[in-house]
Write a protein that holds these residues in place. Structure first.
Motif, PDB file in Angstrom:
ATOM      1  N   ASP A 270       0.855  -1.185   0.000  1.00 22.81           N
ATOM      2  CA  ASP A 270       0.000   0.000   0.000  1.00 22.81           C
ATOM      3  C   ASP A 270       0.890   1.233   0.000  1.00 22.81           C
ATOM      4  O   ASP A 270       1.387   1.653   1.044  1.00 22.81           O
ATOM      5  CB  ASP A 270      -0.917  -0.013   1.228  1.00 22.81           C
ATOM      6  CG  ASP A 270      -1.816   1.220   1.283  1.00 22.81           C
ATOM      7  OD1 ASP A 270      -1.890   1.960   0.271  1.00 22.81           O
ATOM      8  OD2 ASP A 270      -2.442   1.451   2.342  1.00 22.81           O
ATOM      9  N   LEU A 271       1.066   1.833  -1.159  1.00 27.47           N
ATOM     10  CA  LEU A 271       1.921   3.013  -1.280  1.00 27.47           C
ATOM     11  C   LEU A 271       1.126   4.308  -1.407  1.00 27.47           C
ATOM     12  O   LEU A 271       1.711   5.381  -1.595  1.00 27.47           O
ATOM     13  CB  LEU A 271       2.864   2.869  -2.480  1.00 27.47           C
ATOM     14  CG  LEU A 271       3.987   1.834  -2.302  1.00 27.47           C
ATOM     15  CD1 LEU A 271       4.834   1.752  -3.566  1.00 27.47           C
ATOM     16  CD2 LEU A 271       4.868   2.183  -1.104  1.00 27.47           C
ATOM     17  N   THR A 272      -0.193   4.210  -1.299  1.00 35.51           N
ATOM     18  CA  THR A 272      -1.016   5.414  -1.346  1.00 35.51           C
ATOM     19  C   THR A 272      -1.665   5.710   0.005  1.00 35.51           C
ATOM     20  O   THR A 272      -2.250   6.772   0.184  1.00 35.51           O
ATOM     21  CB  THR A 272      -2.120   5.280  -2.417  1.00 35.51           C
ATOM     22  OG1 THR A 272      -2.897   4.100  -2.146  1.00 35.51           O
ATOM     23  CG2 THR A 272      -1.510   5.176  -3.802  1.00 35.51           C
ATOM     24  N   GLY A 273      -1.562   4.765   0.947  1.00 36.22           N
ATOM     25  CA  GLY A 273      -2.097   4.988   2.283  1.00 36.22           C
ATOM     26  C   GLY A 273      -3.601   4.888   2.380  1.00 36.22           C
ATOM     27  O   GLY A 273      -4.186   5.306   3.387  1.00 36.22           O
ATOM     28  N   ASP A 274      -4.253   4.298   1.362  1.00 36.89           N
ATOM     29  CA  ASP A 274      -5.713   4.196   1.396  1.00 36.89           C
ATOM     30  C   ASP A 274      -6.182   2.825   1.895  1.00 36.89           C
ATOM     31  O   ASP A 274      -7.384   2.541   1.902  1.00 36.89           O
ATOM     32  CB  ASP A 274      -6.302   4.468   0.012  1.00 36.89           C
ATOM     33  CG  ASP A 274      -5.831   3.480  -1.045  1.00 36.89           C
ATOM     34  OD1 ASP A 274      -5.015   2.590  -0.721  1.00 36.89           O
ATOM     35  OD2 ASP A 274      -6.268   3.602  -2.212  1.00 36.89           O
ATOM     36  N   GLY A 275      -5.259   1.984   2.313  1.00 32.62           N
ATOM     37  CA  GLY A 275      -5.630   0.666   2.823  1.00 32.62           C
ATOM     38  C   GLY A 275      -5.750  -0.409   1.768  1.00 32.62           C
ATOM     39  O   GLY A 275      -5.958  -1.574   2.108  1.00 32.62           O
ATOM     40  N   ALA A 276      -5.610  -0.055   0.495  1.00 36.36           N
ATOM     41  CA  ALA A 276      -5.696  -1.025  -0.598  1.00 36.36           C
ATOM     42  C   ALA A 276      -4.301  -1.311  -1.135  1.00 36.36           C
ATOM     43  O   ALA A 276      -3.514  -0.387  -1.364  1.00 36.36           O
ATOM     44  CB  ALA A 276      -6.591  -0.501  -1.727  1.00 36.36           C
ATOM     45  N   ALA A 277      -3.993  -2.590  -1.330  1.00 36.24           N
ATOM     46  CA  ALA A 277      -2.660  -2.980  -1.797  1.00 36.24           C
ATOM     47  C   ALA A 277      -2.446  -2.536  -3.243  1.00 36.24           C
ATOM     48  O   ALA A 277      -3.325  -2.697  -4.097  1.00 36.24           O
ATOM     49  CB  ALA A 277      -2.486  -4.487  -1.682  1.00 36.24           C
ATOM     50  N   ASP A 278      -1.286  -1.979  -3.495  1.00 36.92           N
ATOM     51  CA  ASP A 278      -0.892  -1.579  -4.848  1.00 36.92           C
ATOM     52  C   ASP A 278       0.127  -2.588  -5.382  1.00 36.92           C
ATOM     53  O   ASP A 278       0.744  -3.331  -4.622  1.00 36.92           O
ATOM     54  CB  ASP A 278      -0.298  -0.169  -4.831  1.00 36.92           C
ATOM     55  CG  ASP A 278      -1.267   0.836  -4.225  1.00 36.92           C
ATOM     56  OD1 ASP A 278      -2.428   0.871  -4.657  1.00 36.92           O
ATOM     57  OD2 ASP A 278      -0.871   1.564  -3.291  1.00 36.92           O
TER      58      ASP A 278
END
Length: 238
Positions: free
Chosen positions: A115-123
């Motif tokens: 998670d590199l955007t910090g929204d809780g969803a794996a990237d």
């Protein structure tokens, strides 16, 4: 004899025109078979632990997204240092939802989720170019619909999301010097905020210091660069 032969013709014609019964179909739906296939693959972490990195071809593996969804990973055989990395997003029923392909150079390393955007969803991080230390990645960020979109490219030996909300990608340029690029994600794309060079030893003319020398060599307009070269906090005293 002629009458008997003619009388038999309607029956022969009826048999010839009667469609043959088809063999029973497979009992398992195609989507269910695909789900079983994905589940039977090793995780990419297990595949990497077994085979290591820097490979001419990857062992097919899966990245688990939760709720039965997977990213199924495979690759072509490297030819003259060029190949294709393939990532297929599958749903809980095994149905294909999205196919992503990236060109790779040199050797393959296994992709991973972060998670590199910090929204809780794996990237999704897909390695493109493998060096001795640094690796270049294509970053695909996961949207609210569960699908991935390409945000740009990152490179280095360590890529993390900082407490300031910025992605920090650190790459080593020599044994005593490394460069860290800081990014935000705006409108689904990476935006470079600042690039910092850190040197373990001061260059000629620089004062000696217990801290590594730090220099911001590039920054976006309006960015306060002071926080990027803050000295490390002193160790607590007892």
């Amino acid at each position: 004899m002629k009458f008997q032969l003619l009388a038999a013709l309607p029956l022969v014609a009826l048999i010839a025109c009667t469609p043959k019964a088809e063999a029973p179909g497979e009992t398992a739906p195609v989507a269910e078979e695909a789900a079983v296939t994905a589940a039977s693959l090793p995780t990419c972490a297990d595949a990497e632990a077994t085979s290591g990195g820097q490979l001419p071809q990857l062992t097919s593996c899966r990245l688990e997204l939760g709720d039965g969804r997977n990213v199924v990973v495979g690759s072509t055989q490297m030819t003259d240092g060029e190949g294709t990395l393939r990532a297929e997003l599958t749903g809980a029923d095994g149905a294909s939802l999205q196919v992503i392909e990236e060109a790779a150079t040199g050797f393959y390393n296994y992709p991973f989720l972060e998670d590199l955007t910090g929204d809780g969803a794996a990237d999704l991080m897909l390695p493109q170019l493998s060096g001795m230390v640094n690796i270049s990645y294509a970053l695909w960020i996961q949207g609210a619909d569960g699908l991935f979109s390409r945000a740009g490219e990152l490179g280095g030996f360590d890529i993390t999301l900082g407490s300031d909300g910025l992605i920090a990608a650190s790459g080593r340029s020599s044994a005593f010097e490394w460069e860290t690029s800081y990014y935000s994600v705006e409108n689904g794309a990476l935006k470079e905020i600042a690039v910092v060079v850190t040197r373990a030893d001061p260059e000629e003319g620089e004062p000696a210091s217990d801290q590594p020398a730090c220099e911001v060599i590039r920054s976006a307009d309006g960015v306060d660069i002071a926080p990027f070269c803050q000295p490390a906090a002193d160790a607590p005293t007892e």
